[in-house]
Design a protein around this motif. Sequence first.
Motif, PDB file in Angstrom:
ATOM      1  N   ILE A 110      -0.958  -6.727  -7.246  1.00 50.41           N
ATOM      2  CA  ILE A 110      -0.067  -5.795  -6.546  1.00 50.41           C
ATOM      3  C   ILE A 110      -0.561  -4.357  -6.721  1.00 50.41           C
ATOM      4  N   ARG A 111      -0.999  -4.020  -7.912  1.00 50.59           N
ATOM      5  CA  ARG A 111      -1.531  -2.663  -8.144  1.00 50.59           C
ATOM      6  C   ARG A 111      -2.783  -2.424  -7.300  1.00 50.59           C
ATOM      7  N   PHE A 112      -3.596  -3.453  -7.121  1.00 53.17           N
ATOM      8  CA  PHE A 112      -4.798  -3.293  -6.291  1.00 53.17           C
ATOM      9  C   PHE A 112      -4.396  -3.055  -4.838  1.00 53.17           C
ATOM     10  N   ILE A 113      -3.433  -3.820  -4.343  1.00 59.26           N
ATOM     11  CA  ILE A 113      -3.001  -3.637  -2.952  1.00 59.26           C
ATOM     12  C   ILE A 113      -2.424  -2.246  -2.754  1.00 59.26           C
ATOM     13  N   GLN A 114      -1.687  -1.763  -3.738  1.00 60.60           N
ATOM     14  CA  GLN A 114      -1.186  -0.391  -3.649  1.00 60.60           C
ATOM     15  C   GLN A 114      -2.338   0.613  -3.579  1.00 60.60           C
ATOM     16  N   ALA A 115      -3.390   0.368  -4.343  1.00 62.37           N
ATOM     17  CA  ALA A 115      -4.564   1.246  -4.290  1.00 62.37           C
ATOM     18  C   ALA A 115      -5.218   1.188  -2.912  1.00 62.37           C
ATOM     19  N   LEU A 116      -5.255  -0.007  -2.302  1.00 65.77           N
ATOM     20  CA  LEU A 116      -5.786  -0.132  -0.943  1.00 65.77           C
ATOM     21  C   LEU A 116      -5.043   0.795   0.013  1.00 65.77           C
ATOM     22  N   THR A 117      -3.722   0.784  -0.089  1.00 63.83           N
ATOM     23  CA  THR A 117      -2.935   1.555   0.881  1.00 63.83           C
ATOM     24  C   THR A 117      -2.961   3.053   0.601  1.00 63.83           C
ATOM     25  N   ARG A 118      -3.438   3.443  -0.553  1.00 64.61           N
ATOM     26  CA  ARG A 118      -3.600   4.881  -0.828  1.00 64.61           C
ATOM     27  C   ARG A 118      -4.905   5.438  -0.267  1.00 64.61           C
ATOM     28  N   THR A 119      -5.780   4.552   0.230  1.00 65.88           N
ATOM     29  CA  THR A 119      -7.032   5.031   0.816  1.00 65.88           C
ATOM     30  C   THR A 119      -6.765   5.679   2.171  1.00 65.88           C
ATOM     31  N   GLU A 120      -7.727   6.456   2.620  1.00 65.96           N
ATOM     32  CA  GLU A 120      -7.557   7.222   3.854  1.00 65.96           C
ATOM     33  C   GLU A 120      -7.267   6.351   5.083  1.00 65.96           C
ATOM     34  N   PRO A 121      -7.910   5.177   5.254  1.00 69.95           N
ATOM     35  CA  PRO A 121      -7.613   4.371   6.444  1.00 69.95           C
ATOM     36  C   PRO A 121      -6.143   4.001   6.566  1.00 69.95           C
ATOM     37  N   PHE A 122      -5.499   3.638   5.463  1.00 74.26           N
ATOM     38  CA  PHE A 122      -4.075   3.307   5.530  1.00 74.26           C
ATOM     39  C   PHE A 122      -3.208   4.561   5.602  1.00 74.26           C
ATOM     40  N   GLN A 123      -3.630   5.621   4.951  1.00 77.73           N
ATOM     41  CA  GLN A 123      -2.835   6.842   4.996  1.00 77.73           C
ATOM     42  C   GLN A 123      -2.827   7.462   6.390  1.00 77.73           C
ATOM     43  N   ARG A 124      -3.870   7.210   7.177  1.00 77.61           N
ATOM     44  CA  ARG A 124      -3.856   7.653   8.579  1.00 77.61           C
ATOM     45  C   ARG A 124      -2.682   7.053   9.339  1.00 77.61           C
TER      46      ARG A 124
END
Length: 658
Positions: free
Chosen positions: A540-554
């Motif tokens: 779950i912590r890894f998936i949260q890190a994924l969504t903090r990357t620029e592609p998801f933050q866009r």
Amino acid sequence: MDFCIHSKMKLSTISLCITFILLQCIFTEGMTLSNNQRRGKRQSLLQTPILEMLRKSMGINYIPDIPTDPFDILRDSYPLPNGLKAPFTEYDYIIIGAGSAGCVLASRLTEDPNVTVLVIEAGRPEMLTTDIPGIAPFLQRTEYAWPYYMEPQRDVCLGMINQRCFWPRGKAVGGTSVINYMIYTRGHPEDWNRIEADGNYGWSYNDVLKYYIRSERSSTKGLEEQYHGRTGELNVEFGPTRSPLADTFLEAGRILGYPSGDYNSPEGLKFGYVQTTTLAGKRLSAAKAFLHGIKRRSNLHILPMTRVTKILIESGTKTAYGVRYIRNRVRSEVRARREVILSAGPIASPQLLMLSGIGPAKHLAKHKIPLVQDLPVGQRLYDHISFPGLIFTLNTTGLSFIESNLTNIRNVIQYVQFSDTPASTPGAVDGIGYIRTPLANKFETRPDIELISIGGSLVSDGGYDGSKAVRRGMMISEEVFDTAYGSIDNTETWSAFPMLLHPRSVGYLELKNTNPFSHPRIIGNYLTDPLDTATFIAAIRFIQALTRTEPFQRLGARIHPARYPACRNMLFDSDPYWECAVRTLTATLHHQVSTCRMGPVHDKYAVVDPELRVYGVNRLRVVDSSILPYSVSAHTNAPAIMIGEKASDMIKATWQNL
């Protein structure tokens, strides 16, 4: 209906009409239940006798009110060849179960015209609607699934109906490949090399790779060619449709150090577009791949809707010589000249062994079953579980598959004509990624978590006006769902299901009674090892890190703070909260293994040897995913097909010189 009535009714148009009616049945809330009844608003337009019949024909307890099922015209058929009205009384091979492995076995063994093969399957042939990948969640609660349940476990599945874990398994010609999500994965090389190193000769990665390649007909571009087959029966492809979120998932993975590519190649851990067992956007079950084209072979007899109740074993020599079965409410027996091959899956195979006197002596004595062979049948059980509740809202529209936006006549017609709509996606799955969390075994290289990227989430299945197929397929309680996700139901979202690849928690299976029509007692023991819950939290912590990357933050990705009743006193996003969340939505991915464990003679839990022969019983093999000694880094459909391929060679080698 007017669209269909006023058409020219050519074959393709009839298909379109039927598909339109069925899709509308599936995707309309309550199907024949009006919205006045549901929400006190508008009256449903789908209350007609024809649609009611269609709805019932897909129901789990459907029994037609007339002697002939009117929907047989929508199903595949497997008549006995050459006008036979009844099966023979003796065959060379009897295969119990037409699941993924059983279909392959039947195909390969009947390549020799001098042998006869009988396949006995409890379920029905497939129906027109089972071809539609997008309705995979709906199929979990139809006549095409065995509705198994785990025995109650007080600290898991807290958010499920009656707080019980639901374990649907395929009940069809084609087995679970008729109701699964069609995801094609093979396992990491270390999985198979470890199995061989434990004493299972012939099961290394290089050994099994050739069988994967033999079955596969890959039509995907850009994969590593040397690891894929091009001439097999099982088509593997990238689906014709995926959401824009698939590329976001892959881009974010690259930022965190996971390259994009062919996740079925043996090199490294990768993220990739999901590879599926579909053909031009339609489900390709094991039955369609391996049986449909050969069902008129004169040496192949297939009996659907037929239930094996006992394997017949000669007590003096301990030799399997046939089976007892029920067909059309009549009990019969059939003999095998060479072998009985049990391929009924990880639940039914151990159950049938025990009913036939093969199993733990004390347990069989408790049920007064005469002992044939004392073996640890059902004493090991592993399963892949996932957590589907980690959902991220998005501030950009048109990204995710939302049922209410997609189930219109335009999309239905588009799917029937070209199969390039979201209905062609495997339950909205877009991508697969393999990762190693900080808790992974440092002496291994294989992943400990698989991420299943969804072009949406649990809330995408229509809300009040939709089918709610995903949440219902998982048997999630409406009260729990509405409390946790009601505020974002039917909105733009993304989610990734983390799947625990190598659980330390071990369950078991035993008989409930001696009635072959009863379900066995299944004790899953989910999350009893604390390392399993810790690994979920790390994922779950890894998936949260994924969504903090620029592609998801866009896309404005923000985690949804789900409020589960069982976790109301816990701080959101704390480790205790996530453990509670995982225990609330504990979802099986239908990958049970090890109940008929393969192992060398010194393995105290082994039921079959490395050639899948049951220890101590002659001419009896188990050929399905139940033989895997422990979980592998894969969804089990492709491994089951590989097991069928490998077993067919071993069986042929046994008898070729006799």
